[in-house]
Write a protein that holds these residues in place. Structure first.
Motif, PDB file in Angstrom:
ATOM      1  N   TRP A  27       0.871  -1.173   0.000  1.00 40.20           N
ATOM      2  CA  TRP A  27       0.000   0.000   0.000  1.00 40.20           C
ATOM      3  C   TRP A  27       0.905   1.218   0.000  1.00 40.20           C
ATOM      4  N   GLU A  29       0.489   4.344   1.118  1.00 41.94           N
ATOM      5  CA  GLU A  29       0.585   5.064   2.386  1.00 41.94           C
ATOM      6  C   GLU A  29      -0.250   4.376   3.441  1.00 41.94           C
ATOM      7  N   MET A  30       0.390   4.037   4.552  1.00 44.07           N
ATOM      8  CA  MET A  30      -0.306   3.504   5.714  1.00 44.07           C
ATOM      9  C   MET A  30       0.262   4.225   6.929  1.00 44.07           C
ATOM     10  N   ASN A  31      -0.614   4.659   7.825  1.00 45.56           N
ATOM     11  CA  ASN A  31      -0.191   5.348   9.037  1.00 45.56           C
ATOM     12  C   ASN A  31      -0.245   4.364  10.200  1.00 45.56           C
ATOM     13  N   THR A  90       3.803   6.910   9.003  1.00 44.92           N
ATOM     14  CA  THR A  90       3.223   6.844   7.665  1.00 44.92           C
ATOM     15  C   THR A  90       4.306   6.605   6.619  1.00 44.92           C
ATOM     16  N   THR A  93       3.949   0.680   2.722  1.00 38.45           N
ATOM     17  CA  THR A  93       4.081  -0.519   3.553  1.00 38.45           C
ATOM     18  C   THR A  93       3.849  -1.746   2.690  1.00 38.45           C
TER      19      THR A  93
END
Length: 123
Positions: A27, A29-31, A90, A93
């Motif tokens: 993905w 952007e993952m926070n 972020t 990932t």
């Protein structure tokens, strides 16, 4: 790797199947602020293996990992949890599926869920 219908009563309608050594999903952007681990719902009549969580790319720094056992069937599900290193925030990932070079049909993945309070705002 491809999707196929799942029979997991805890999951959705599809799972990832035909996972081989070196397969991955990313993905952009993952926070992960406030996230302490990732729980994976897996099944294996194959070889089992491991899932590694990488930041930035499939070959980027590893921030978590968990072994995937052989469960006795492609639809015999269990959950395994990878603890994440502190300080992950972020970024792109990637979840990388591994065992030994050339190994095929490691396990199926139905879903993943994030564990921890996450980012919250108090009124």
């Amino acid at each position: 790797m491809r999707t196929e219908p799942t029979m997991d009563p805890n999951g959705g309608d599809l799972n990832l199947a035909y996972i081989n050594h070196g397969s991955w999903v990313c993905w952009n952007e993952m926070n992960f602020t406030g996230i302490t681990s990732v729980r994976f719902r897996v099944a294996s009549a194959g070889l089992g293996g491991r899932i590694e969580v990488h930041r930035g790319s499939p070959t980027g720094p590893t921030v978590g990992r968990v072994d995937v056992p052989v469960t006795g069937g492609w639809q015999t599900w269990t959950s395994v949890t990878a603890t994440l290193d502190a300080g992950t925030t972020t970024d792109k990932t990637c979840f990388v599926f591994l065992r030994n070079a050339g190994d095929k049909l490691l396990f199926n993945l139905n879903y993943l869920e994030f564990v921890g309070p996450g980012v919250s705002r108090r009124p």
